[in-house]
Design an enzyme around this catalytic site. Structure first.
Site, mmCIF file in Angstrom:
data_model
loop_
_atom_site.group_PDB
_atom_site.id
_atom_site.type_symbol
_atom_site.label_atom_id
_atom_site.label_comp_id
_atom_site.label_asym_id
_atom_site.label_seq_id
_atom_site.Cartn_x
_atom_site.Cartn_y
_atom_site.Cartn_z
ATOM 1 N N GLU A 149 17.795 19.022 -17.644
ATOM 2 C CA GLU A 149 18.311 17.474 -18.226
ATOM 3 C C GLU A 149 18.631 17.228 -19.441
ATOM 4 O OE1 GLU A 149 16.372 13.664 -16.471
ATOM 5 O OE2 GLU A 149 15.137 15.538 -16.654
ATOM 6 N N LYS B 5 22.775 11.419 -10.893
ATOM 7 C CA LYS B 5 21.441 10.612 -11.122
ATOM 8 C C LYS B 5 21.849 9.738 -9.862
ATOM 9 C CE LYS B 5 16.458 11.241 -11.567
ATOM 10 N NZ LYS B 5 15.187 10.957 -12.811
ATOM 11 N N CYS C 139 15.700 15.937 -12.255
ATOM 12 C CA CYS C 139 14.193 15.383 -11.910
ATOM 13 C C CYS C 139 13.562 15.437 -11.143
ATOM 14 C CB CYS C 139 13.699 14.327 -13.082
ATOM 15 S SG CYS C 139 12.420 13.744 -13.581
#
Length: 571
Positions: free
Chosen positions: A327, A390, A443
């Site tokens: 990330e 995301k 994440c």
């Protein structure tokens, strides 16, 4: 006077078990805990929760939970009727809240380290991260004990009611207010792949339900009513968990996808450097350097190969190598840096594909821009061929809830961007040339197995890519806990996990949670591995939480039925 009557009731309830020394000892210990008052009672509840946290990664000491949950049961046993229903409900709630506060402080204290990355701006919020968030999360456990006490039979079956209440509240914690199911109780019972396999049937919530029954079982050893049936249930749960885990692992050896190799890059870049615009080029160069060093290691001949055979170079690439960066590994918007695009085109060799976490900008109809936390797919021509944004953003980390009001108080998100990131609209698999499709999870998206299962409709992907950056938390328990939660999600849906973390822990596991290779926290390097093959769709990936709800209802019905029966007998 009221306390004296309560002491008499408790003394009659616990009695003495003359049949076994263990029963006598548990009676005495239970009596002491039940009769605690004031500050000792408060400290016992907090310490019990903190002891339970010893079962979390990286300590992985499940035996601690066999101490913590019996103490919780005995503290609840000692809550007598108050002068009003409201006072009784509050007393029941406080026991669970104090237990949860101790558990979450001991398990999440490391969140404060994220505030030290930019201490000048965020150190003032350390008390909220270390104490405030646990105080909020503990509300779920307070509600669990308050609910359980409404149906609390005077028998060993009370731990079934407690387990159902905790499992229900953990399910609610997974989605209420965007959800934060970090360190659910079921995680305490899954320190190894052998003990993880049951989540492929009933999910982590189902494991929580079973775990509370098993962990609380020692509390009823001295009980005179229902002891043997409840201990038998706990024993059967343990045997079923071990048996199913052993069978699943023994009958499903690790297999690999032909012709697909992985190079998972862990460049180990300090989080504080990512806020330095002048360091952007240096970070980019480091990612490339670590990647190319990994390629050199991959190309080096094995000891059994002759130098002559090592010099033979194929005209066409034999298969596909997937290079996975973590990330925010690209510290800038790639499309705004043509020189960086050209450098990537030089780095990515024929037969290679880069999967990298990076910010992505999209213009809006009003002439503005939206910034996304994304995964980019770059082919061996240096072209961005696909991207996913995301969907599940971190509150206060990537966006500021109630920004209109909180920003006036000087509060901002940890990414220090006005407005923060925008959320993607949907989560879906990414098709690849020469390799199976993959599901990108950025994440902490990897800790929501129900959401992951819901996104597997249509063509099933071949593996999960979890791009993450745990550099915020340094060398604390945080990265170990994050890895465990991601592993449980992967086992639940039966997909291999390819995890690239900036500072660690990067890992490749098969769909059963068995580690193929890993890089330790704080290490620099690459994982050079074959891609494990996916397992068949699991019951959880198809049914999601339906089996859990069935078990939850059955457990609650049994517990409440016993409560009703006992209540009628004593009337």
């Amino acid at each position: 006077m009221l306390r004296s009557l309560e002491r008499g009731r408790l003394g009659a309830a616990i009695g003495h078990n003359e049949r076994t020394a263990a029963g006598w000892f548990v009676d005495r210990l239970a009596g002491r805990v039940m009769l605690l008052e004031g500050l000792p009672r408060i400290l016992a509840a907090i310490l019990a929760g903190a002891v339970a946290a010893l079962a979390l990664p990286p300590l992985d000491f499940p035996a601690a939970a066999f101490i913590a949950f019996p103490v919780l049961v005995w503290l609840l046993d000692g809550v007598g009727a108050r002068r009003s229903l409201a006072a009784t409900l509050l007393a029941d709630f406080l026991v669970g809240w104090l237990f949860g506060f101790g558990y979450f402080v001991a398990g999440l204290w490391w969140l404060g380290s994220a505030m030290l990355v930019n201490a000048a701006a965020f150190a003032v919020f350390i008390p909220f991260a270390v104490l405030g968030l646990p105080a909020i999360l503990a509300v779920y456990y307070g509600l669990a004990t308050m609910l359980a006490r409404r149906f609390w039979p005077d028998s060993a079956f009370r731990i079934l009611v407690l387990a159902a209440a905790f499992a229900l509240m953990e399910w609610l914690r997974s989605f209420v207010l965007t959800g934060f199911p970090w360190n659910e109780i079921g995680v305490l019972a899954a320190p190894t792949p052998l003990l993880m396999q049951v989540v492929s049937l009933i999910g982590v919530h189902g494991l929580t339900l079973a775990a509370v029954i098993v962990f609380a079982a020692p509390a009823v050893i001295g009980d005179r009513h229902g002891r043997m049936p409840v201990l038998a249930i706990a024993g059967l749960l343990v045997a079923a968990d071990l048996g199913y885990g052993y069978h699943r692992l023994a009958t499903h050896p690790t297999t690999f996808v032909d012709g697909v190799e992985l190079s998972v890059v862990q460049a180990n870049i300090a989080q504080s450097d990512k806020f330095d615009e002048e360091a952007a080029q240096r970070i980019f160069s480091r990612q490339i350097a670590v990647t190319e060093k990994g390629r050199e290691a991959r190309a080096k001949p094995a000891a059994s190969e002759s130098p002559a055979s090592a010099k033979v170079v194929a005209v066409e690439p034999q298969g596909r190598t997937l290079i996975v960066w973590p990330e925010s590994s690209l510290p800038f918007v790639l499309t705004e840096r043509p020189e960086a695009v050209a450098r990537l085109a030089d780095m990515i060799q024929p037969g290679e594909t880069l999967i990298a976490g990076a910010p992505r900008v999209e213009p809006t109809a009003s002439g503005g821009e939206r910034l996304y936390n994304s995964v980019l797919v770059v082919d061996d021509n240096g072209e961005i061929v696909d991207a996913r944004d995301k969907v599940h953003l971190v509150p206060f980390g990537e966006f500021l809830p109630l920004e209109r009001y909180l920003s006036r108080l000087g509060i901002m998100n940890l990414s220090e961007m006005p407005g923060g990131f925008s959320a993607g609209t949907e989560r879906s698999a990414v098709e690849l040339a020469g390799a199976p499709a993959f599901l990108p999870l950025i994440c902490y998206e990897a800790i929501f197995p129900a959401d992951i299962a819901a996104s597997l409709g249509g063509a099933r992907p071949g593996f999960i890519v979890n791009d993450t950056n745990d550099g915020w938390f340094g060398e604390t328990p945080g990265p170990y806990q994050h890895l465990r939660l991601a592993e449980l999600s992967a086992v639940a849906v039966g997909l291999p996990l390819v995890r690239a973390a900036n500072t660690g822990i990067s890992v490749v596991t098969d769909p059963f949670g068995r580690e193929i290779d890993a890089l330790a926290l704080g290490a620099t390097g690459t994982i050079e591995s074959r891609l494990p093959a996916a397992a068949a769709p699991t019951p959880y990936s198809r049914l999601r939480n339906l089996p859990f709800f069935v078990l939850l209802a059955a457990t609650f019905i049994v517990g409440v039925s016993i409560w009703l029966f006992v209540s009628r007998q004593t009337d």
